[in-house]
Structure formats: C-alpha cells, structure tokens
Design an enzyme around this catalytic site. Structure first.
Site, PDB file in Angstrom:
ATOM      1  N   LYS A 151      17.718 -61.228   4.269  1.00  0.00           N
ATOM      2  CA  LYS A 151      18.031 -61.321   5.412  1.00  0.00           C
ATOM      3  C   LYS A 151      19.222 -60.404   6.095  1.00  0.00           C
ATOM      4  O   LYS A 151      19.337 -60.084   7.099  1.00  0.00           O
ATOM      5  CB  LYS A 151      17.910 -62.832   6.065  1.00  0.00           C
ATOM      6  CG  LYS A 151      16.371 -63.257   5.946  1.00  0.00           C
ATOM      7  CD  LYS A 151      16.663 -64.925   5.759  1.00  0.00           C
ATOM      8  CE  LYS A 151      14.871 -65.267   5.766  1.00  0.00           C
ATOM      9  NZ  LYS A 151      14.689 -66.561   5.406  1.00  0.00           N
TER      10      LYS A 151
ATOM     11  N   GLN B  68      17.603 -72.183   5.617  1.00  0.00           N
ATOM     12  CA  GLN B  68      16.785 -71.672   4.434  1.00  0.00           C
ATOM     13  C   GLN B  68      16.050 -72.810   3.723  1.00  0.00           C
ATOM     14  O   GLN B  68      16.684 -73.693   3.195  1.00  0.00           O
ATOM     15  CB  GLN B  68      17.444 -70.889   3.589  1.00  0.00           C
ATOM     16  CG  GLN B  68      16.477 -70.131   2.404  1.00  0.00           C
ATOM     17  CD  GLN B  68      15.622 -69.232   2.857  1.00  0.00           C
ATOM     18  OE1 GLN B  68      15.838 -68.246   3.743  1.00  0.00           O
ATOM     19  NE2 GLN B  68      14.435 -69.128   2.591  1.00  0.00           N
TER      20      GLN B  68
ATOM     21  N   ASP C 210      13.366 -69.267  13.868  1.00  0.00           N
ATOM     22  CA  ASP C 210      12.205 -69.293  12.674  1.00  0.00           C
ATOM     23  C   ASP C 210      11.046 -70.083  13.438  1.00  0.00           C
ATOM     24  O   ASP C 210      10.125 -70.356  12.808  1.00  0.00           O
ATOM     25  CB  ASP C 210      12.696 -70.361  11.680  1.00  0.00           C
ATOM     26  CG  ASP C 210      12.680 -69.287  10.100  1.00  0.00           C
ATOM     27  OD1 ASP C 210      12.147 -68.295  10.159  1.00  0.00           O
ATOM     28  OD2 ASP C 210      13.118 -70.103   9.359  1.00  0.00           O
TER      29      ASP C 210
END
Ligand code: NAP
Length: 282
Positions: free
Chosen positions: A48, A92, A115
C-alpha cells in the site's frame, strides 16, 4: 481463452491517478494502521505504501505493537478523522486478539472509510445509494469486467463465497449491473451444477482446485479471487487452470488478476475521498 489482466489494468489505473493528482491543490492522503507483527499484513502494508508513492499520494503508516489498547487505537482514529490532509484511513486486518475490530472500523469516519467496512458505506452499497465507497476487491473485479467489455446485465452470475469482504458485496455489485445472481457457500448442495449455469463465475472461497473444468460452462467468464498456496507454496487461486482454461472464454490469473486490482482500487477510493473532501467533481 482471454486472460483478464489485472496487473496491466492496475498499472494503467495507477498511472492515470498519478497524472490526475498533479492537478489537485494537495495530495490525497492515506493513513494505514498496522497492529502487531503479522508478516502477511506487513507485506500488504508495504504494498500500500508503494502504491501511494506510485500515485503521488501522502502515505502515513502507524505500525503499533500488539499490546496497543483499544482506547489508544480509538484515539488515533479520532485524530486521523480530524486531519484535513488525511482522506482515507485503513486498519489492516486481522487485528491481534483482544481488540474489538467492529468498534474500530465503525470509529473511522464514513467519508474516510476507503476499505468500505463502515455500516454506512455497506448500507449505501446494499441499497444502491450513491456517494459511498465500493469495497476494493469486488470493485476491482467490476473494473476488470468493464475493461474487457463484459457486462453482467442479463447474465447468470454465480458467486462462490458469502464473506462480508468479498462474496456478499460482489453479489451486490453484479446485481446492481443487472446480473441474475446466485450466491453459493459451504452448505450449498450440488455446487458443480450451480456453477455450470454461470455465464460469469466468481470464486472467492480459498480452496485450491475447487473449480474444475466440468463445473464451468463453455464460454464462461471465470474470475478467481482466491489467494491460496499450493503444495509447493506457490500462490494460486481456487480455479484449476488446466481444465478450466479449455472451457472459459475469459479467466483471471493468480497472481496478476484480482490481487493487483484490489490494491489499485484502494488508491481509486482514496483519490475519490480526496476529491470529495476538496469539494471537487470526479
Ligand atoms: P472467507 O471469509 O473464509 O470466506 C470463504 C467463503 O467460502 C465462505 O462464505 C464459505 O462458506 C465459502 N466456502 C468454503 N468452502 C466452500 C465450498 N467447498 N464450496 C463453496 N463455498 C465454500 O474468505 P474471504 O475473506 O471471502 O476470501 C476468500 C478468498 O479470497 C481467500 O482465498 C482470500 O485469500 C481471497 N481474497 C483475495 C483478495 C484479493 O485481493 N485477491 C482479497 C480478499 C480475499 P461459509 O460462509 O458457509 O463458511
């Protein structure tokens, strides 16, 4: 059989973003929170960061010890929510045991939920409201289908897997584009029979060799979302390429299919968040 080349499309999307970013008054900003030392998570977070660099985004990483408390994480998310230079916040997953994942994901402001895990964005996706985020993996699959001129409209679509991350939102996106969608899971009887009806078959299970040629209709589009390891430790999907390759008209490779698209869509979502925060049109 045509390969649905996610690697190439992801590179194209990122290059386009890098150009578009130059016209913005400031860089889009993505903050990634990593708790603990899970090696796979570390690899994803590194990816990322590299994607942010390639797109010209501001990238901030918060690598925190596994002992970090829920309260500390909530404070960090609140601080990032308040930052005008941070457009996207990503926690994460998986988190170390003892942390309340749901509470943390819900603490992220929906406008920064790149997300697409926040119930507000999930609700918008499921009710067809505009203005929310599209989750990265199924969103990446849709981009890939569009790139190759494949429309789900009027097609029989079968999705293997019903997770909140992939299967369910994948089904919603196919439905939103007028596919007729069947969702299958571990309790579905006659899986092969159902798969064989699919014009578009998306497998998101995590079982190497699950989808074989006899389960695939001649000329079908087959999308392999899974990221498994075979007996030799090599990355592979759910699809048995040797037998399915002879039947499918289109197939995603693993690696190089959905994986790079997932990463690219995170950048697209962060860019869209930045546009919204800057009051600019997409
Ligand atoms: P998950 O939460 O474990 O869900 C797997 C789904 O598969 C469940 O709904 C399960 O059914 C179903 N399933 C299990 N065995 C089955 C069988 N024999 N037949 C039909 N369905 C079966 O996994 P996930 O997070 O959705 O991920 C799925 C795969 O995609 C994994 O390989 C993961 O690594 C990969 N993935 C890839 C990306 C990417 O960027 N390429 C992103 C996310 C995930 P039940 O609900 O009944 O248990």
């Amino acid at each position: 059989m045509t390969t649905l080349d996610g690697k190439a499309l992801a590179a194209k999307l990122k290059a386009q973003l890098a150009e578009k970013v130059k016209t913005l008054p400031r860089k889009p900003g993505l903050a990634v929170i990593l708790v603990g030392d899970d090696p796979a998570s570390r690899t994803y977070v590194n990816g990322k960061r590299r994607d942010c660099e390639a797109c010209g985004f501001l990238s901030e990483e918060y690598a925190l010890p596994a002992a970090t408390t829920q309260a500390e994480l909530l404070d960090l998310i609140a601080a990032l929510n308040a930052r005008p230079d941070i457009d996207g916040i990503l926690v994460q997953l998986p988190l170390p045991g003892g942390l309340n994942e749901l509470e943390l994901l819900e603490a992220i402001h929906p406008d920064k939920d790149v997300d697409c895990f926040h119930p507000v964005n999930v609700g918008k996706l499921y009710t067809g409201q505009k203005g929310g985020f599209v989750p990265c993996t199924p969103g990446g699959v849709m981009e890939l289908l569009h790139e190759y001129g494949i429309s789900p409209a009027g097609k029989q679509c079968v999705v293997l897997g019903r997770s909140n991350i992939v299967g369910k939102p994948m089904a919603m996106l196919l439905l939103a584009e007028n596919g007729t969608v069947t969702i299958c899971h571990s309790k579905t009887p006659n899986l092969a029979e159902k798969c064989a009806t699919a014009d578009i078959l998306v497998s998101a299970v995590g079982k190497t060799g699950l989808v074989t040629g006899d389960m695939v209709k001649e000329g079908a589009v087959v999308v392999d979302v899974a990221m498994n390891r075979d007996a030799q430790g090599k990355l592979c999907g759910d699809v048995d390429v040797a037998s399915v390759g002879d039947k499918a008209a289109y197939l995603t490779p693993v690696p190089g299919g959905v994986g790079p698209m997932t990463r690219a869509m995170l950048m697209v979502n962060t860019y869209r968040a930045a546009l919204a925060h800057l009051g600019l049109e997409g």
